[in-house]
Design a protein around this motif. Sequence first.
Motif, PDB file in Angstrom:
ATOM      1  N   ASN A 132       5.214   0.806  -3.248  1.00 38.13           N
ATOM      2  CA  ASN A 132       3.971   0.220  -2.743  1.00 38.13           C
ATOM      3  C   ASN A 132       4.173  -0.661  -1.518  1.00 38.13           C
TER       4      ASN A 132
ATOM      5  N   SER B 266      -4.449   3.096   6.406  1.00 33.94           N
ATOM      6  CA  SER B 266      -5.124   3.649   7.584  1.00 33.94           C
ATOM      7  C   SER B 266      -4.200   3.670   8.790  1.00 33.94           C
TER       8      SER B 266
ATOM      9  N   GLY C  16       0.809  -1.206   0.000  1.00 37.45           N
ATOM     10  CA  GLY C  16       0.000   0.000   0.000  1.00 37.45           C
ATOM     11  C   GLY C  16       0.843   1.256   0.000  1.00 37.45           C
ATOM     12  N   SER C  17       0.194   2.369  -0.308  1.00 38.10           N
ATOM     13  CA  SER C  17       0.832   3.676  -0.370  1.00 38.10           C
ATOM     14  C   SER C  17       0.727   4.392   0.975  1.00 38.10           C
TER      15      SER C  17
ATOM     16  N   LEU D  39      -0.102   7.265   1.524  1.00 41.34           N
ATOM     17  CA  LEU D  39      -1.227   8.198   1.541  1.00 41.34           C
ATOM     18  C   LEU D  39      -2.577   7.521   1.611  1.00 41.34           C
ATOM     19  N   THR D  40      -2.596   6.202   1.504  1.00 41.47           N
ATOM     20  CA  THR D  40      -3.884   5.503   1.498  1.00 41.47           C
ATOM     21  C   THR D  40      -4.051   4.538   2.663  1.00 41.47           C
TER      22      THR D  40
END
Length: 263
Positions: free
Chosen positions: A153, A105, A99-100, A102-103
Amino acid sequence: MRIDLAGRVAVVSGASTGLGRAVARGLAEAGADIVMGSRREDAIAQAAEEIARSTGRSAIGVAADVAHPEGVDRLLGTARARFGRLDILVANAGGPPAGSALTLSDAQWEQAFQQNLMSAVRLIRGAVPAMRERGGGRIITIISSGVKVPIPNLVLSNVFRSGVVALAKTLSLELAPHNILINNLAPGRIDTDRVRWLDGVRAKETGRTVEEIQRESRAAIPAGRYGDPREFAAMAVFLASDAASYITGQTICVDGGATRAMM
């Protein structure tokens, strides 16, 4: 060079599959008795039974999630109760989700923090007193080549495994006078379930086949192939041995030459 770890006791976390299991097997083949941990009770029991049967060494499977303090205590406590000593610690934990930055949680960041950084902190903190009592020991962390060159990523792995590198480098200065040596092993593209899963994620995101992703990855590796978990384990066994008695505070890539960083 033949490495003999007979009489030594090793704890390996994240050992039911992949690199952790390969390292546990390698240590047992060199003569060590093994305490193996994993979140999956059935899987770790099966892995320990298979290693004990094939190597003739004691291999004990412990259901222990090292993302939680009680899991660390259970794993290290089993080594103390069954063998009364601890000579080798291999701190390993499953990779966090892709995941990034910025995304993802807050909950995902917190879980990765506990699983991939605090697990190493707690395992090492719990193991060092027993090693001091024995007059020395070896600590090996399994991290990622992303600590040298960030992997797109995989921000959670890049961030928290870099924290493990900082931890190990700092502790190497404190622990070397006690003959406790600590090093990091950074795998590149090793043929494990985790890497195959990551290849699948990338294939889905880019609309290509897994075979195309793997072909592209192999082309970027000077050795021209993915590594075998046994090759990775061989370096861990070396670092756990007396032959590596003048190596500490280092991060060693096992990656077929793929990492382009100078240091």
